[in-house]
Design a protein around this motif. Structure first.
Motif, mmCIF file in Angstrom:
data_model
loop_
_atom_site.group_PDB
_atom_site.id
_atom_site.type_symbol
_atom_site.label_atom_id
_atom_site.label_comp_id
_atom_site.label_asym_id
_atom_site.label_seq_id
_atom_site.Cartn_x
_atom_site.Cartn_y
_atom_site.Cartn_z
ATOM 1 N N ALA A 18 9.150 18.338 -12.611
ATOM 2 C CA ALA A 18 10.100 17.578 -13.428
ATOM 3 C C ALA A 18 9.884 16.113 -13.138
ATOM 4 C CB ALA A 18 11.545 17.968 -13.102
ATOM 5 N N GLY A 19 10.004 15.295 -14.176
ATOM 6 C CA GLY A 19 9.830 13.866 -13.976
ATOM 7 C C GLY A 19 11.040 13.263 -13.292
ATOM 8 N N ILE A 20 10.813 12.441 -12.283
ATOM 9 C CA ILE A 20 11.890 11.769 -11.548
ATOM 10 C C ILE A 20 11.661 10.265 -11.615
ATOM 11 C CG2 ILE A 20 13.112 11.528 -9.360
ATOM 12 C CD1 ILE A 20 13.292 14.331 -10.441
ATOM 13 N N HIS A 21 12.688 9.559 -12.057
ATOM 14 C CA HIS A 21 12.612 8.100 -12.114
ATOM 15 C C HIS A 21 13.941 7.561 -11.591
ATOM 16 C CE1 HIS A 21 11.564 4.271 -14.688
ATOM 17 N NE2 HIS A 21 11.636 4.024 -13.383
ATOM 18 N N ILE A 22 13.876 6.757 -10.529
ATOM 19 C CA ILE A 22 15.077 6.189 -9.917
ATOM 20 C C ILE A 22 14.963 4.667 -9.960
ATOM 21 C CG2 ILE A 22 16.486 6.048 -7.826
ATOM 22 C CD1 ILE A 22 15.445 8.774 -7.010
ATOM 23 N N ILE A 31 11.633 4.762 -7.442
ATOM 24 C CA ILE A 31 10.938 6.042 -7.314
ATOM 25 C C ILE A 31 10.402 6.442 -8.682
ATOM 26 C CG2 ILE A 31 11.143 8.486 -6.707
ATOM 27 C CD1 ILE A 31 11.469 6.645 -4.325
ATOM 28 N N TYR A 32 9.111 6.853 -8.711
ATOM 29 C CA TYR A 32 8.465 7.267 -9.959
ATOM 30 C C TYR A 32 7.441 8.326 -9.573
ATOM 31 C CZ TYR A 32 6.354 6.536 -14.625
ATOM 32 O OH TYR A 32 5.888 6.673 -15.915
ATOM 33 N N ASN A 33 7.830 9.607 -9.738
ATOM 34 C CA ASN A 33 6.972 10.658 -9.177
ATOM 35 C C ASN A 33 5.769 10.962 -10.077
ATOM 36 O OD1 ASN A 33 8.116 12.200 -11.224
ATOM 37 N ND2 ASN A 33 8.583 13.954 -9.901
ATOM 38 N N GLU A 34 4.884 11.832 -9.569
ATOM 39 C CA GLU A 34 3.628 12.134 -10.257
ATOM 40 C C GLU A 34 3.866 12.774 -11.630
ATOM 41 O OE1 GLU A 34 0.568 11.456 -9.608
ATOM 42 O OE2 GLU A 34 0.851 10.515 -7.655
ATOM 43 N N ASN A 43 0.543 4.559 -14.587
ATOM 44 C CA ASN A 43 0.371 4.638 -13.138
ATOM 45 C C ASN A 43 1.612 4.122 -12.439
ATOM 46 O OD1 ASN A 43 -2.312 5.532 -13.456
ATOM 47 N ND2 ASN A 43 -3.035 3.402 -13.644
ATOM 48 N N LYS A 44 1.819 4.579 -11.206
ATOM 49 C CA LYS A 44 2.975 4.110 -10.439
ATOM 50 C C LYS A 44 2.957 2.598 -10.265
ATOM 51 C CE LYS A 44 3.732 8.338 -7.735
ATOM 52 N NZ LYS A 44 3.924 8.909 -6.390
ATOM 53 N N GLU A 45 1.726 2.038 -10.092
ATOM 54 C CA GLU A 45 1.621 0.597 -9.878
ATOM 55 C C GLU A 45 2.118 -0.195 -11.093
ATOM 56 O OE1 GLU A 45 -0.766 2.787 -9.402
ATOM 57 O OE2 GLU A 45 -0.741 2.835 -7.192
ATOM 58 N N GLU A 46 2.057 0.427 -12.281
ATOM 59 C CA GLU A 46 2.514 -0.249 -13.493
ATOM 60 C C GLU A 46 4.028 -0.207 -13.650
ATOM 61 O OE1 GLU A 46 -1.075 0.430 -16.662
ATOM 62 O OE2 GLU A 46 0.026 2.227 -16.070
ATOM 63 N N VAL A 47 4.688 0.622 -12.822
ATOM 64 C CA VAL A 47 6.119 0.859 -13.001
ATOM 65 C C VAL A 47 6.950 0.371 -11.823
ATOM 66 C CG1 VAL A 47 7.874 2.646 -13.333
ATOM 67 C CG2 VAL A 47 5.644 2.844 -14.482
ATOM 68 N N LEU A 48 6.523 0.701 -10.622
ATOM 69 C CA LEU A 48 7.339 0.413 -9.446
ATOM 70 C C LEU A 48 7.603 -1.077 -9.280
ATOM 71 C CD1 LEU A 48 5.775 2.956 -6.906
ATOM 72 C CD2 LEU A 48 7.975 3.106 -8.098
ATOM 73 N N ARG A 49 8.851 -1.367 -8.908
ATOM 74 C CA ARG A 49 9.344 -2.718 -8.646
ATOM 75 C C ARG A 49 9.421 -3.583 -9.916
ATOM 76 N NH1 ARG A 49 6.305 -1.056 -4.710
ATOM 77 N NH2 ARG A 49 4.395 -1.893 -5.643
ATOM 78 N N LYS A 50 9.343 -2.944 -11.068
ATOM 79 C CA LYS A 50 9.475 -3.671 -12.338
ATOM 80 C C LYS A 50 10.724 -3.208 -13.072
ATOM 81 C CE LYS A 50 4.514 -4.477 -12.975
ATOM 82 N NZ LYS A 50 3.350 -4.253 -13.859
ATOM 83 N N ASN A 51 11.323 -4.117 -13.832
ATOM 84 C CA ASN A 51 12.515 -3.768 -14.596
ATOM 85 C C ASN A 51 12.135 -2.861 -15.760
ATOM 86 O OD1 ASN A 51 14.698 -4.198 -16.767
ATOM 87 N ND2 ASN A 51 15.570 -5.200 -14.962
ATOM 88 N N ILE A 52 12.958 -1.851 -15.986
ATOM 89 C CA ILE A 52 12.586 -0.864 -17.010
ATOM 90 C C ILE A 52 12.547 -1.463 -18.410
ATOM 91 C CG2 ILE A 52 13.368 1.110 -15.691
ATOM 92 C CD1 ILE A 52 15.894 1.160 -17.276
ATOM 93 N N MET A 53 13.230 -2.587 -18.648
ATOM 94 C CA MET A 53 13.154 -3.228 -19.959
ATOM 95 C C MET A 53 11.791 -3.878 -20.184
ATOM 96 S SD MET A 53 15.842 -2.591 -21.697
ATOM 97 C CE MET A 53 15.723 -3.780 -23.033
#
Length: 459
Positions: A18-22, A31-34, A43-53
């Protein structure tokens, strides 16, 4: 702030199907799981520590369920959501989303997602298989029809509500399907519902959905407004709905949310409404069948589909189209209309419009063998009787011979031309266009049939 998650827990999350995004309280991804990475193609690097907007293409924060959970403390269960990543990839998921609190203070939000993108695309293709019409398939060359097509094409470019009205059989759903097919919502669902087809007690649940136990036998199900999300909902014969139902519909259009029958929460809906009336909307309002406030909300774009009697020049091309269609279905080689039949078609008033023309040609071809032309005796009885009625006359004798078919046709043509001239205030150019004739051809027929026009008429 959310405490840092131990590495072992992060590894466990990566093993879940299941996809997990925190996100934290500022909307930045922690948190952005596989599984979520595979669902969204990032990729996680494209998402982590960035604002979802910055990661997803939402029109506003209100379109993000994660931000709604974070900002308002809302929870969502089994929430279907379609959205785009910054790479332009369209994703559809079923989500459970809830806020996270630490010591009673909002610290973040979590999304648990199940990917249904492929299923949604398959369902969308299946839904849109029922779409048979586009503007290119609208048959007709007359000015009234082409003006309506042009206005409908312009309306297709936006998401505004559309009100289509016209007599039965004029092709209103054909225009509705064409508007959807040429709109930015063409890849979304197109769902049509006749509001007069079911009792109102059932219609409310069908349109708005219901929660389990809302009424005897009710199961939790999404209504048509939710099912049509991202697409177009066609509501036919909307004037058949009661005043209270029209009020509920108006509220949905204004607030862009729907509350299921028996439910307690409002669900956002993104749907374009095309409403259809089989009568003039002003008449429907005056006689209490249509709420004025609903009319003004729906008629952002208002299109009148012309009746066949106002587009007479389209009868030959429509006849050829239907003959070709039924030749293929019936394995026939019918060549077309006989001259007498063409005269009858031009003189007839067509109360059932294009649908009646289609059915008359279908019925006539059922009476034929392999080839030939559609003769008057192939036509349904009511049409033959329409042109065989005469005023009472003395018993037939040498002095009172029975009229021939040619004489009947000439009399019918004379009446029809005179009526067309009357409707156009004796304007030959306009009358010729309505009849599908050149101006010179009409003038020749007027002279041949000795039809006189007032001296003030256009010459």
């Amino acid at each position: 702030m959310l405490p840092e998650m131990p590495a072992v827990y992060k590894q466990l999350l990566d093993q879940l199907d299941a996809g997990i995004h925190i996100v934290d309280r500022d909307g930045k991804s922690l948190i952005y799981n596989e599984k979520m990475s595979r669902i969204e193609g990032m990729n996680k690097e494209e998402v982590l520590r960035k604002n979802i907007m910055d990661i997803f293409m939402f029109a506003s924060e209100e379109d993000s369920r994660l931000l709604q959970a974070l900002k308002y403390g809302k929870s969502f269960q089994s929430e279907k959501q379609t959205y785009f990543t910054f790479k332009g990839k369209e994703i559809t998921t079923i989500n459970d989303i809830f806020p996270i609190e630490v010591d009673g203070i909002s610290a973040g939000a979590v999304e648990i997602a199940e990917d249904i993108t492929k299923l949604e695309r398959m369902a969308r293709r299946k839904r849109n298989d029922s779409l048979r019409f586009t503007f290119e398939r609208i048959v007709g060359e007359s000015i009234p029809l082409q003006e309506t097509v042009q206005r409908a094409r312009q309306a297709a470019r936006t998401n505004s509500s559309v009100l289509l009205y016209g007599e039965t059989g004029t092709g209103k759903e054909l225009f509705a399907q064409s508007i959807h097919a040429e709109s930015p919502r063409a890849s979304g669902p197109f769902i049509a519902q006749n509001c007069a087809a079911l009792p109102e007690s059932l219609m409310e649940g069908i349109l708005f959905g219901s929660v389990k136990g809302a009424y005897t036998g009710a199961g939790g199900q999404a209504g048509l407004f939710e099912q049509a999300a991202g697409g177009t909902l066609l509501l036919d014969e909307i004037n058949s709905l009661s005043t209270p139902m029209q009020a509920k519909l108006l509220r949905i259009l204004q607030e862009k949310t729907v509350r299921r029958l028996g439910g307690t929460k409002d669900v956002p809906v993104d749907v374009r409404i095309i409403a259809v009336l089989n009568e003039d909307p002003l008449t429907a309002m005056q006689e209490g069948r249509l709420r004025p406030d609903l009319y003004y909300r729906l008629s952002v774009v208002s299109l009148a589909v012309p009746p066949l009697r106002e587009r007479i020049r389209d009868i030959p091309v429509l006849s050829r189209y239907f003959i070709s269609l039924f030749n293929e279905q019936f394995q026939l080689s019918v060549e077309g209309l006989a001259e007498e039949t063409a005269y009858l078609f031009h003189a007839y008033e067509w109360p059932g419009n294009v649908r009646e023309l289609e059915h008359i040609i279908e019925g006539a071809m059922n009476m034929m063998h392999d080839t030939g032309r559609i003769e008057p005796y192939h036509l349904p009885g009511h049409m033959r009787m329409r042109f065989s009625k005469e005023k009472p006359r003395p018993a037939e004798s040498d002095e009172h011979p029975q009229k021939s078919l040619k004489e009947h046709l000439e009399a019918s043509e004379r009446m029809y031309l005179e009526e067309t001239l009357r409707r156009t205030n004796q304007n030959v150019t306009r009358a010729a266009d309505m009849l599908g004739l050149s101006r010179q051809s009409l003038q020749y027929r007027l002279k041949k049939l000795k039809i006189q026009r007032p001296d003030t008429a256009e010459s």
